[in-house]
Design an enzyme around this catalytic site. Structure first.
Site, mmCIF file in Angstrom:
data_model
loop_
_atom_site.group_PDB
_atom_site.id
_atom_site.type_symbol
_atom_site.label_atom_id
_atom_site.label_comp_id
_atom_site.label_asym_id
_atom_site.label_seq_id
_atom_site.Cartn_x
_atom_site.Cartn_y
_atom_site.Cartn_z
ATOM 1 N N HIS A 4 0.844 -1.199 0.000
ATOM 2 C CA HIS A 4 0.000 0.000 0.000
ATOM 3 C C HIS A 4 0.880 1.250 0.000
ATOM 4 O O HIS A 4 0.684 2.170 -0.810
ATOM 5 C CB HIS A 4 -0.902 -0.033 1.232
ATOM 6 C CG HIS A 4 -1.772 1.168 1.398
ATOM 7 N ND1 HIS A 4 -3.131 1.144 1.152
ATOM 8 C CD2 HIS A 4 -1.498 2.437 1.814
ATOM 9 C CE1 HIS A 4 -3.651 2.336 1.392
ATOM 10 N NE2 HIS A 4 -2.671 3.146 1.808
ATOM 11 N N GLU A 5 1.864 1.283 0.897
ATOM 12 C CA GLU A 5 2.722 2.459 0.992
ATOM 13 C C GLU A 5 3.651 2.577 -0.218
ATOM 14 O O GLU A 5 3.932 3.677 -0.695
ATOM 15 C CB GLU A 5 3.533 2.408 2.286
ATOM 16 C CG GLU A 5 2.686 2.393 3.555
ATOM 17 C CD GLU A 5 1.704 3.560 3.628
ATOM 18 O OE1 GLU A 5 2.005 4.643 3.085
ATOM 19 O OE2 GLU A 5 0.629 3.388 4.220
ATOM 20 N N HIS A 54 -5.426 6.761 -2.736
ATOM 21 C CA HIS A 54 -6.383 5.784 -2.232
ATOM 22 C C HIS A 54 -7.532 5.618 -3.219
ATOM 23 O O HIS A 54 -8.010 6.588 -3.816
ATOM 24 C CB HIS A 54 -6.920 6.244 -0.874
ATOM 25 C CG HIS A 54 -5.879 6.247 0.195
ATOM 26 N ND1 HIS A 54 -5.693 7.298 1.059
ATOM 27 C CD2 HIS A 54 -4.948 5.319 0.538
ATOM 28 C CE1 HIS A 54 -4.704 7.019 1.889
ATOM 29 N NE2 HIS A 54 -4.235 5.823 1.596
#
Length: 427
Positions: free
Chosen positions: A101-102, A111
């Site tokens: 995700h990061e 997002h």
């Protein structure tokens, strides 16, 4: 969100470090540059506070990018020049999906729930969000790359993100409010497609992340193309991956130097090899990985092509496939007690012309005179050894051909610590 709550960094949306005067995903100069060989090289440096287990997890998460995209590997969104920080707390962020995700932020992705067309796919319940957090749900001007909204994206928030009322969701999918969102298991199929489209990656890579499915070589049942280089990452939601071939026809060559298929016991080419470079015709025995992930690699040269292959995958509770010499086989959880209601198949295959010699280092199943409950059989060709149960010494077994199988079954009661066996290949 919980981990970053006390952070003194200027965080937007809970985990994005903002830089003044810069757009997020519409900034083309913020993307990482492509090298002359067509890869996106992203150097990284890990904090000394991470232990070996954390570093291995980072490596696994990054290797998945290398297997499925042209990214070669924590967070401003996109490339800011010089170094940039990706903050991943040891206490709460050591999960592959969170790491990815990061890293996706660093590659230029926002997002999923704030992309420009999100109102067509989700409803944001601002009445359950404290006004101070409304900005986290503000839509962005995004490049959606011509790909549909992805409820399964590793970049999607879960339905209760930042809710101020217990049990009330802040993000509701539509038209079906029960669609799962907010997973952190790993990149979704659309996550991979977005990366490859944003960076114009010329790769043949497929992510298969359902409970079961089919994979085939390109053009099957017609001949596969020349100079192909493709991978399929199979990631079932749970248990272990089982892969069964129903057709196999790959150009034969000495040591399979021309065309071949190769299977890894894990998500990347750093994982142990389950099936080394294989070609020719005839079916491959069923493959069972030790985890819920297998990587299938296929390569062809510029000469004669075969029809290719077709295989199906699903998940099984236990078992394994062994082609490499001198390894151990254990019951699930050994030396802790195995689980009830198991049926596990372990298949050991030696090179043609060799046999498998199996010995048991430890053996303890539920005891019963007739071995009716928890039991182990060993099969070689038409010969069956066993049934074995209880605490007993099992003598060494030599296969009659180059394949030997162990079948282990447990019932619903009275588990024990199981078994540990070792094998070697002999003439």
């Amino acid at each position: 969100m919980k981990v970053n709550k006390e952070s003194d960094m200027n965080l937007h949306e809970g985990d994005v470090i903002l830089e003044k005067g810069r757009s997020a995903t519409t900034c083309t100069r913020c993307l990482w540059p492509k090298s002359a060989k067509g890869t996106i090289d992203v150097p990284y440096n890990l904090s000394s506070s991470y232990r070996t287990s954390h570093i291995n997890l980072f490596q696994s998460a990054m290797d998945e990018y290398e297997a499925l995209t042209c990214i070669r590997c924590s967070s401003y969104i996109g490339r800011t020049g010089g170094t940039q920080s990706v903050g991943l707390n040891v206490a709460g962020c050591m999960y592959r999906g969170i790491i990815q995700h990061e890293l996706n932020h660093a590659l230029g992705f926002v997002h999923e729930h704030i992309r420009s067309d999100r109102d067509d796919y989700v409803t944001i319940n601002f009445q359950y969000i404290s006004p101070g957090f409304w900005g986290i749900f503000k839509k962005a001007v995004t490049n959606n790359l011509g790909l549909e909204y992805d409820y399964e994206s590793v970049m999607h928030y879960d339905r209760f993100a930042f809710t101020n009322t217990r049990g009330q969701p802040t993000i509701v999918p539509k038209p079906d409010p029960n669609i799962p969102i907010g997973q952190r298991y790993g990149l979704s199929a659309l996550d991979v497609s977005k990366i490859n489209r944003l960076y114009q990656c010329d790769v043949c890579a497929n992510l298969l992340n359902n409970n079961n499915g089919i994979l085939t070589s390109a053009n099957y049942p017609s001949a596969y193309p020349h100079n192909a280089s493709c991978v399929w990452l199979i990631r079932t939601p749970s248990d272990q991956v089982s892969l069964t071939f129903s057709a196999f026809d790959i150009q034969s060559s000495p040591n399979c130097v021309s065309d071949y298929i190769k299977i890894y016991d894990g998500p990347t080419k750093r994982s142990p090899v389950l099936l080394d470079e294989t070609c020719g015709t005839g079916l491959i025995p069923p493959i069972v990985g030790t985890t819920n992930q297998l990587l299938v690699e296929f390569s062809s040269d510029s000469s004669v092509a075969g029809v290719g292959f077709k295989a199906s995958y699903n998940s099984v509770q236990c078992g394994g496939t062994f082609y490499t010499p001198n390894r151990s086989i254990t019951s699930p959880g050994y030396p802790n007690f195995y689980r009830p209601n198991l049926r596990c198949t372990y298949t050991v295959t030696a090179p043609v012309g060799k046999r498998v010699y199996l010995t048991f280092d430890d053996f303890e199943l539920e005891n019963d005179y007739y071995c009716m409950y928890d039991v182990l059989w060993v099969h070689s060709g038409d010969i069956q050894y066993g049934p074995y149960c209880g605490p007993r010494k099992v003598l060494g077994i030599t296969s009659t051909e180059n394949t030997l199988s162990l079948i282990f079954k447990s019932d619903r009661l009275n588990e024990s610590k199981g078994f540990k066996a070792s094998y070697t290949f002999s003439k």
